[in-house]
Enzyme design. Structure first.
Site, short mmCIF file in Angstrom:
data_model
loop_
_atom_site.label_atom_id
_atom_site.label_comp_id
_atom_site.label_asym_id
_atom_site.label_seq_id
_atom_site.Cartn_x
_atom_site.Cartn_y
_atom_site.Cartn_z
CD GLU A 145 -3.05 -0.96 0.19
OE1 GLU A 145 -3.07 0.04 -0.54
OE2 GLU A 145 -3.91 -1.87 0.09
NE ARG A 156 -3.86 2.81 -0.56
CZ ARG A 156 -5.10 2.81 -0.07
NH1 ARG A 156 -5.65 3.94 0.30
NH2 ARG A 156 -5.77 1.68 0.07
CG ASP A 203 -6.41 -7.19 -7.33
OD1 ASP A 203 -5.37 -7.53 -6.73
OD2 ASP A 203 -7.14 -6.27 -6.92
CD GLU A 240 -11.13 -1.62 -8.00
OE1 GLU A 240 -10.13 -1.41 -7.28
OE2 GLU A 240 -12.31 -1.39 -7.62
#
Length: 623
Positions: free
Chosen positions: A183, A187, A316, A467
């Site tokens: 993360e 980010r 994913d 998404e």
């Protein structure tokens, strides 16, 4: 390529379409035994042509047309005035620029509220106006850094000035705390690198990015090279996950490569490149059947942990970054393209299913492994896939241009699947009372089913995820089919209606998308600003030279990086091996061979760090 989009298009809102489909299907089935037996006509259908031949009952036929049209008008008027929550107001009655302005206003409402009550805090509760940092007093800049590039893209000079000043005067990553390697990379590191690129290489952002990269790089120092789930920003020491037997998420371990390779390109330091690509070698050496990987991998052994396979959470972005690593380095690393193609072949073979009764295409899961039964569950996270398939089929060029090159059966199949999955992802919105998608949907596959999609109570929340609108943006850019803008506007209007707080005080995630009025979760995710609103804004950008998909690659947090050529400093430092240890031949299609005379934007310059960077973007970006 340049396309002029019509400013006024017919309205095909859900309730209007149902009314029209009913009336037209009744008309056609009454007049012909060969009419559509399922009672509907295709999207963007041509209305039936009225015969001018007066048959035996010419007096009755004289009245049929006027009565039919009058009935149609009455039915449509009823649905337009009914106030149904699923009805989308005329999305194309305003221009794309006006739609962009509305989306920008939503960003400003969210940002202004955050700036007023919580500037610099990592977590913000927009209803209670409470906030806190995840680690330390100064925080990580979780929200500020994540949306810097959105401000640049939207030309929000004053908010950007405030955000940059905060980064310059308050942001430090010398914090004695463990953070998520994944993360923080996608980010924070991704946000700083993108801000550096879009600001015409402002050194402030690069200096912060390199400092952060140096603190994160220790996460890769496991015995296998698989990064630890967490890392201490002060000591640089990685830590295994306290859950899952210490295993790392496969998606998280393999979705750091775009960021660290770009840092390597900007700094010339090979360590970032080598650490990032080593992960891919270790994963590939597991020889996942059909290219479908379990969602955990252990940093101690480099072996997969468990057998759960899915393209939702923890799986994913592995598949996303296979393709994007190939694209990022200007098609110079074909082994990643080969790995991507293998996985998409496996996806079609193992996971693509159809719902009943409507035949929606969805991506199932294999919770017990490759040769076991599938589960018809699909996370909203999977909706990155339509856009990714379209990118893979065209390399980011327009469909019109791609089809004029060596267009293959495989490329056509990927585009077809992309369109089918895009429709399914949009349907996950239309089936709810709010018009906003749940976190997870289940698809019915039994003949007795009356509805294609089932939403369980525990999965009915919405976290403002990006998404679906991400894929809508990519599908629009590549195909120019106006349906994707229409769907995107419908989604934005649903957020406006049900996720917007009173008096324009920002937006919140929802507890249950099937409750009216909805209950707020009192939380604003950073990706609402960094991804969801950014992709919606770009969906309505008419100028395709703004972040062209054949020139830039978006990381999995929607931070755009420029494509580059790795030579002369870098190249792929590993090769694929078959299970018997022999070298595996790597072949992959080269970048599209553009036909002579085709009109495409100029190639962008190579990314280079610059001194004294200002906030004017590089010319290719045209922001």
């Amino acid at each position: 390529m340049s396309f002029n989009l019509p400013q006024k298009l017919p309205d095909f809102g859900d309730q209007v379409r149902k009314a029209e489909d009913y009336v037209w299907s009744r008309a056609t089935t009454a007049s012909s035994s060969s009419a559509n037996s399922r009672g509907f006509l295709p999207m963007y259908k041509d209305k039936p042509q009225n015969s001018r031949f007066a048959g035996p009952d010419s007096r009755r036929s004289r009245w049929t047309g006027p009565l039919f049209l009058f009935g149609l008008v009455v039915v449509i008027f009823y649905f337009m005035s009914s106030g149904s929550d699923s009805f989308s107001s005329k999305p194309n009655s305003i221009s794309a620029k006006e739609q962009q302005a509305a989306i920008k206003e939503a960003f400003l409402e969210s940002w202004n509220d955050y700036e007023k009550y919580a500037l610099g805090k990592d977590i913000y509760n927009p209803i209670s106006k409470k906030s806190r940092n995840m680690y330390g007093e100064s925080g990580l800049g979780w929200i500020v850094v994540d949306c810097l590039d959105t401000m640049m893209i939207m030309h929000l000079d004053e908010p950007l000035r405030v955000a940059r000043d905060w980064v310059a005067n308050n942001l430090t990553y010398d914090l004695d705390c463990e953070v998520s390697t994944f993360e923080t990379t996608i980010r924070m590191l991704g946000g700083l690198l993108s801000a550096h690129y879009l600001s015409d290489y402002d050194d402030l952002y690069l200096e912060k990015a390199v400092d952060l990269a140096n603190r994160l790089i220790g996460a890769f120092d496991s015995s296998s090279g698989i990064p630890y789930a967490d890392v201490n920003l002060h000591s640089g020491v990685g830590r295994k996950s306290p859950a899952d037997g210490g295993a790392s998420s496969t998606a998280e371990a393999t979705s750091l490569q775009l960021e660290f390779k770009y840092v390597a390109k900007l700094t010339g330091e090979s360590l970032y490149w080598e650490k990032a690509e080593k992960v891919m070698q270790v994963v590939d050496n597991n020889h996942a059947e059909d290219g479908l990987v379990p969602i955990f991998i252990h940093p101690d052994t480099g072996l997969f942990w468990g057998s759960n396979i899915r393209l939702g959470s923890r799986g994913d972005s592995y598949y996303e970054y296979l393709l994007k690593q190939y694209l990022q380095t200007s098609s110079r690393e074909p082994l990643y393209r080969q790995m991507y193609d293998e996985s998409m072949t496996g996806l079609k073979k193992r996971l693509i299913k159809k719902s009943k009764p409507g035949g929606l295409t969805f991506v199932a899961e294999l919770p017990h492994g490759i040769n076991q039964a599938t589960v018809p569950k699909m996370d909203h996270l999977v909706c990155f896939l339509p856009g990714n398939l379209a990118l893979g089929a065209t390399n980011g060029y327009s469909l019109q241009l791609a089809q004029r090159t060596s267009w293959t059966v495989a490329q056509a199949a990927d585009m077809k699947l992309a369109k089918e999955l895009m429709k399914t992802c949009y349907e996950m919105y239309t089936v709810t009372k709010t018009g906003i998608a749940p976190e997870i949907a289940y698809f019915n596959t039994e003949d007795s089913s009356t509805e294609d999609i089932t939403i369980k109570y525990q999965d009915s929340h919405n976290l403002q995820r990006p998404e679906t609108v991400e894929s809508l943006f990519v599908m629009w850019r590549i195909t120019k089919d106006p349906i994707y803008r229409r769907w995107g506007w419908s989604i934005f209007e649903a957020f406006q209606k049900h996720a917007r707080l009173m008096n324009g005080n920002g937006y919140s995630s929802l507890e249950n998308v099937n409750e009216l009025p909805p209950r707020f979760r009192d939380n604003m995710e950073s990706f609402w600003l960094a991804e969801t609103l950014k992709y919606l804004y770009l969906l309505f950008e008419d100028d395709d030279t703004v972040l062209p998909l054949d020139k830039v690659v978006f990381n999995t947090e929607a931070h755009p990086f420029p494509k580059f050529k790795p030579e002369p400093l870098f190249k792929t430092g590993w090769s694929r091996k078959a299970e018997n240890g022999e070298a595996k031949l790597t072949t992959a299609p080269a970048d599209l061979d553009i036909p002579k005379g085709a009109t495409i934007p100029k190639r962008q310059r190579e990314p280079k760090p610059r001194k004294g960077g200002g906030r004017n973007p590089p010319p290719v970006v045209r922001l």
